[in-house]
Design a protein around this motif. Sequence first.
Motif, short mmCIF file in Angstrom:
data_model
loop_
_atom_site.label_atom_id
_atom_site.label_comp_id
_atom_site.label_asym_id
_atom_site.label_seq_id
_atom_site.Cartn_x
_atom_site.Cartn_y
_atom_site.Cartn_z
N GLN A 1 0.83 -1.21 0.00
CA GLN A 1 0.00 0.00 0.00
C GLN A 1 0.87 1.26 0.00
O GLN A 1 0.53 2.26 -0.64
N LYS A 2 1.98 1.22 0.69
CA LYS A 2 2.88 2.37 0.79
C LYS A 2 3.65 2.62 -0.49
O LYS A 2 3.95 3.77 -0.84
N ASP A 3 4.04 1.55 -1.17
CA ASP A 3 4.92 1.66 -2.33
C ASP A 3 4.25 1.06 -3.57
O ASP A 3 4.24 -0.16 -3.76
N LYS B 1 4.15 -3.72 11.40
CA LYS B 1 4.79 -2.47 11.01
C LYS B 1 6.27 -2.67 10.75
O LYS B 1 6.84 -2.09 9.82
N ALA B 2 6.94 -3.47 11.59
CA ALA B 2 8.36 -3.73 11.40
C ALA B 2 8.60 -4.49 10.09
O ALA B 2 9.56 -4.20 9.37
N VAL B 3 7.73 -5.44 9.78
CA VAL B 3 7.84 -6.17 8.51
C VAL B 3 7.66 -5.22 7.34
O VAL B 3 8.39 -5.27 6.35
N MET B 4 6.67 -4.34 7.45
CA MET B 4 6.45 -3.34 6.41
C MET B 4 7.71 -2.50 6.20
O MET B 4 8.18 -2.33 5.06
N ASN B 5 8.26 -1.98 7.28
CA ASN B 5 9.43 -1.11 7.16
C ASN B 5 10.67 -1.86 6.71
O ASN B 5 11.50 -1.31 5.99
N GLY B 6 10.80 -3.11 7.12
CA GLY B 6 11.92 -3.92 6.65
C GLY B 6 11.84 -4.18 5.15
O GLY B 6 12.84 -4.11 4.44
#
Length: 329
Positions: A27-29, A300-305
Amino acid sequence: MITVCVDAMGGDSGPEQVLQGIRLALQKDPELQVLVVGAQAIVEPFCQETPRAEALISTQTISMSEHPATAVRTKRDSSIVRGCKAVKEGRAQGFFSAGSTGAIFASATLDIGRLKGVRRPALAYAVPGLSQHSCVFLDLGANADARPQTLLQFAHMGRAYAQAILHVSNPSVGLLSNGKESTKGSEAILAAHELLSHEGSWFVGNCEPMELFMGSVDVVVSDGFTGNVALKTIEATVKYLIKSLKNKAQQSFSTKLGLLLIRPGLKEIIHTLSGDEQGGAVLLGLKAPVFVGHGSSSAKAVMNGTLACASAIRRSLVQKINEDLEQLL
């Protein structure tokens, strides 16, 4: 499009946290694709309903308790090994997993491979510090022992990371020791100090653990044993302070009132130190970006990783490291 392979079976919180993290990253990218590796019953339904997600089936999982090298040799259809092989085969340009750090290190080294001349890959993390300054800290445990020449390579890899990811034009490097004086340290540290002192003005000499947070140096280099102990000591200290403050609040009304007043700022500090914002550490010295999440990684950590891995690909981190290391060959 950038394709990142994500291990759906890694982590202590179960595949659902990983899959939710992948959803958030997509969703972010909008320019991101994810190759989701794991058990068929888990990854196929998710990929069928999730745009830009493709399933890669594996039939085995490496647990945190298994011997890393043995598991990688015997479980060639595990999600970690299949993920690293997918990068080698060009199906993805990077890999993220919150599974066994040792198994990720072993498989990435074997199946993705090291850059030319790299003695040992190093595990690096950008430690948040004062004035929004982050300090690249490596090695965090990939190599318990490190020869002076290896520490010299770590310095160059850490500088490349600071330039490519943190946008520091000329990163300074400090060598972690038990004192700032050039005469302090083990024999390996003394020898590494001698090598680094000939590299240029960017080497500022020995530094103590406090410099990780003070913003006075951009990169701190250590062997993996010392680096891992330092990192775990920091984590333990944060946990101790939080528990101690909670206990004091139960014993004193004034302390409880004071904590309520500083709670927003305290939560922000804890959140920054938790690692969720970065998603994990990165293995430097490989032919592709490999990010390692904490075993307890949240969605959230998985998303950012995953996003950090995509960013490293876009910013040509591996190419930058390769260029810097060519100076040593």
